[in-house]
Scaffold this motif. Sequence first.
Motif, PDB file in Angstrom:
ATOM      1  N   ASP A   1      81.937  34.990 130.559  1.00 18.43           N
ATOM      2  CA  ASP A   1      82.298  33.450 130.406  1.00 18.43           C
ATOM      3  C   ASP A   1      80.794  32.858 130.662  1.00 18.43           C
ATOM      4  O   ASP A   1      80.833  31.555 130.845  1.00 18.43           O
ATOM      5  CB  ASP A   1      83.407  33.158 131.615  1.00 18.43           C
ATOM      6  CG  ASP A   1      82.710  33.263 133.100  1.00 18.43           C
ATOM      7  OD1 ASP A   1      81.535  33.532 133.168  1.00 18.43           O
ATOM      8  OD2 ASP A   1      83.290  33.012 134.174  1.00 18.43           O
ATOM      9  N   GLY A   2      79.719  33.191 130.645  1.00 19.68           N
ATOM     10  CA  GLY A   2      78.427  32.737 130.575  1.00 19.68           C
ATOM     11  C   GLY A   2      77.779  32.418 131.955  1.00 19.68           C
ATOM     12  O   GLY A   2      76.413  32.068 131.874  1.00 19.68           O
ATOM     13  N   LEU A   3      78.389  32.868 133.267  1.00 17.25           N
ATOM     14  CA  LEU A   3      77.748  32.567 134.407  1.00 17.25           C
ATOM     15  C   LEU A   3      76.490  33.657 134.440  1.00 17.25           C
ATOM     16  O   LEU A   3      76.905  34.762 134.230  1.00 17.25           O
ATOM     17  CB  LEU A   3      78.715  32.676 135.456  1.00 17.25           C
ATOM     18  CG  LEU A   3      78.500  32.582 136.852  1.00 17.25           C
ATOM     19  CD1 LEU A   3      77.937  31.284 137.272  1.00 17.25           C
ATOM     20  CD2 LEU A   3      79.370  32.900 137.864  1.00 17.25           C
ATOM     21  N   ALA A   4      75.456  33.076 134.824  1.00 20.01           N
ATOM     22  CA  ALA A   4      74.209  34.105 134.827  1.00 20.01           C
ATOM     23  C   ALA A   4      73.703  33.973 136.293  1.00 20.01           C
ATOM     24  O   ALA A   4      73.506  33.014 137.006  1.00 20.01           O
ATOM     25  CB  ALA A   4      73.269  33.537 133.822  1.00 20.01           C
ATOM     26  N   MET A   5      73.063  35.106 136.903  1.00 17.26           N
ATOM     27  CA  MET A   5      72.325  35.204 137.798  1.00 17.26           C
ATOM     28  C   MET A   5      70.986  35.809 137.494  1.00 17.26           C
ATOM     29  O   MET A   5      71.173  36.722 136.594  1.00 17.26           O
ATOM     30  CB  MET A   5      73.015  36.099 138.935  1.00 17.26           C
ATOM     31  CG  MET A   5      73.948  35.405 139.691  1.00 17.26           C
ATOM     32  SD  MET A   5      74.266  36.193 141.321  1.00 17.26           S
ATOM     33  CE  MET A   5      75.734  36.896 141.008  1.00 17.26           C
ATOM     34  N   THR A   6      69.905  35.269 138.020  1.00 17.23           N
ATOM     35  CA  THR A   6      68.808  35.638 137.457  1.00 17.23           C
ATOM     36  C   THR A   6      67.548  35.771 138.582  1.00 17.23           C
ATOM     37  O   THR A   6      67.499  35.109 139.830  1.00 17.23           O
ATOM     38  CB  THR A   6      68.025  34.309 136.480  1.00 17.23           C
ATOM     39  OG1 THR A   6      66.854  35.171 136.052  1.00 17.23           O
ATOM     40  CG2 THR A   6      67.666  33.211 137.075  1.00 17.23           C
ATOM     41  N   THR A   7      66.624  36.878 138.440  1.00 19.68           N
ATOM     42  CA  THR A   7      65.800  37.137 139.538  1.00 19.68           C
ATOM     43  C   THR A   7      64.606  37.859 138.838  1.00 19.68           C
ATOM     44  O   THR A   7      64.540  37.649 137.649  1.00 19.68           O
ATOM     45  CB  THR A   7      66.383  37.930 140.391  1.00 19.68           C
ATOM     46  OG1 THR A   7      65.496  38.177 141.532  1.00 19.68           O
ATOM     47  CG2 THR A   7      66.567  39.725 140.028  1.00 19.68           C
TER      48      THR A   7
ATOM     49  N   LEU B   1      70.333  42.249 142.182  1.00 20.68           N
ATOM     50  CA  LEU B   1      71.343  41.007 142.101  1.00 20.68           C
ATOM     51  C   LEU B   1      72.579  41.174 142.778  1.00 20.68           C
ATOM     52  O   LEU B   1      73.222  42.143 142.725  1.00 20.68           O
ATOM     53  CB  LEU B   1      71.394  40.419 140.730  1.00 20.68           C
ATOM     54  CG  LEU B   1      70.366  40.103 139.899  1.00 20.68           C
ATOM     55  CD1 LEU B   1      70.485  40.246 138.407  1.00 20.68           C
ATOM     56  CD2 LEU B   1      70.026  38.454 140.171  1.00 20.68           C
TER      57      LEU B   1
ATOM     58  N   GLY C   1      76.592  40.683 143.632  1.00 25.62           N
ATOM     59  CA  GLY C   1      77.915  40.434 142.900  1.00 25.62           C
ATOM     60  C   GLY C   1      78.056  39.125 142.504  1.00 25.62           C
ATOM     61  O   GLY C   1      77.997  38.109 143.396  1.00 25.62           O
ATOM     62  N   PHE C   2      79.083  38.928 141.463  1.00 22.90           N
ATOM     63  CA  PHE C   2      79.550  37.535 141.172  1.00 22.90           C
ATOM     64  C   PHE C   2      80.701  37.397 142.047  1.00 22.90           C
ATOM     65  O   PHE C   2      80.765  36.756 142.825  1.00 22.90           O
ATOM     66  CB  PHE C   2      79.746  37.617 139.651  1.00 22.90           C
ATOM     67  CG  PHE C   2      78.662  37.629 138.675  1.00 22.90           C
ATOM     68  CD1 PHE C   2      78.266  36.502 138.262  1.00 22.90           C
ATOM     69  CD2 PHE C   2      78.229  38.646 138.121  1.00 22.90           C
ATOM     70  CE1 PHE C   2      77.121  36.231 137.226  1.00 22.90           C
ATOM     71  CE2 PHE C   2      77.050  38.774 137.315  1.00 22.90           C
ATOM     72  CZ  PHE C   2      76.610  37.648 136.851  1.00 22.90           C
TER      73      PHE C   2
END
Lengths: 126, 330
Positions: A62-68, A78, A80-81
């Motif tokens: 759905d486009g939710l992103a985590m970045t590191t 990273l 979990g969502f």
Amino acid sequence: MRRLALLAIALLPLSVLAGANRDRGQDEVGPGPDEGPSYFGVVLDVSGKPVDDARVTATSRDGLAMTTRSNAAGAYNLPGFNKRINADEVKISCAKPGYRQVRVVRRPPSGNPVRAVETECRLQKS
Amino acid sequence: MPAAKVLAALALGAAACGAWAEGEVLRYGQALSAHKSIYSLPVALAEREGLFRREGIDFRVVIPVPGGADRMVHALHDDTVDVTHVATPFLVRAALDGSDAVAIAAEFNDPIYSLVAKPEIARIADLKGRIVGMADPGGSIAFSMRKLLALHGIRESDVRVKTIDGTPARLTCLRGGGCDAVPLGQPQDVLAQSEGYRLLGTSNEAVPEYLYTVTAARRSWASANSDLVVRYVRALGASFGMIRDPARRPAVVAAIVDITAVPPHIAERVLDLYAQPGRSALPLRGEIDPKGVAQVIAFMADAGQIQPPLPDAERFVDLRFLARAGVAPR
């Protein structure tokens, strides 16, 4: 053995993640710890050398992103969502100025339920 | 018109519609903790209800890891995000350190933190000598709690303070008996009351004008992308309107359930806290009240985080986008 070493490198920051995510002055009011599988792995160049300070992004359907950023060993980690997001539908990518991504290899997950998803991201100097 | 031309025109139209449907990408930064809290409600609702799509925005939430409020403005500078959710004190601090980030819209004015105590404690005045689990002494929660205690004649030195970060940890302290009273955010404050703990007061009794969280952008980026920023602000404003609209209550409650993982009846009570008529915890349309920013600056000065002469609130906001979006100033 190599995978174990990678796992150890990647899991090191986990102990500090909770603290790092704490918003000083803005409270944590999130739900409990079960947030679905975490994502870890390494960023390497085509010769197999670790690439540090590469941006690694996990993007859900759905486009939710985590970045590191990868560390000196090329490792990243990273969290979990959440439980509702299917880890199979989370795309991992890596990027760094002067490089282009050539492939992302996803290791077969182990364990049931899956606790962590490991990927190896390869970059090539452009 | 020949058939081939008609087909070509249809294909062009379809391509244009496709591009509009996808929209212009806007990367919105959010701390992981905020993403799972009530503080993400305005943007989460706008996303769920298609308010960004309606404005031609392909809205993408990006969570920097490691995160935290002190990292969010940094995410603007290293091109991780275009705009970000941030607690105002951290925006002020970053700007004083040289960032050109400014607030472009308000997200939450007054955070509602409930001072919740053991059932046998009836009044704030009864806390004298008792253990109060407090948040970080330099943060908004501790600021507002000190003001609330003072309003009821209690100084911080009258109580035994235990610093505990995070509402979940403070609730654990209360339940375990290690704390006599603690400030709790939502939904844990509502949960605690349903378990028999007593509400002594709320932070916004003591701090009526504040600006807790904002959407911030670099002034340079926002100026270069002003149309996109105006559309974002307009969508956010529509979300605030929806939160207050009784006809949209089921959709708002469903969003709170999804975000905070609480049962619907708890989500209903959380919504009541924020959306009651007369409460100014939420802006009407994202408008920024400079008095709220001034209050943040005053709190930071109280806590010794910044030194006089204190900066003007206007330095940390850019109201042009709100004005262009038709949002009336407060």
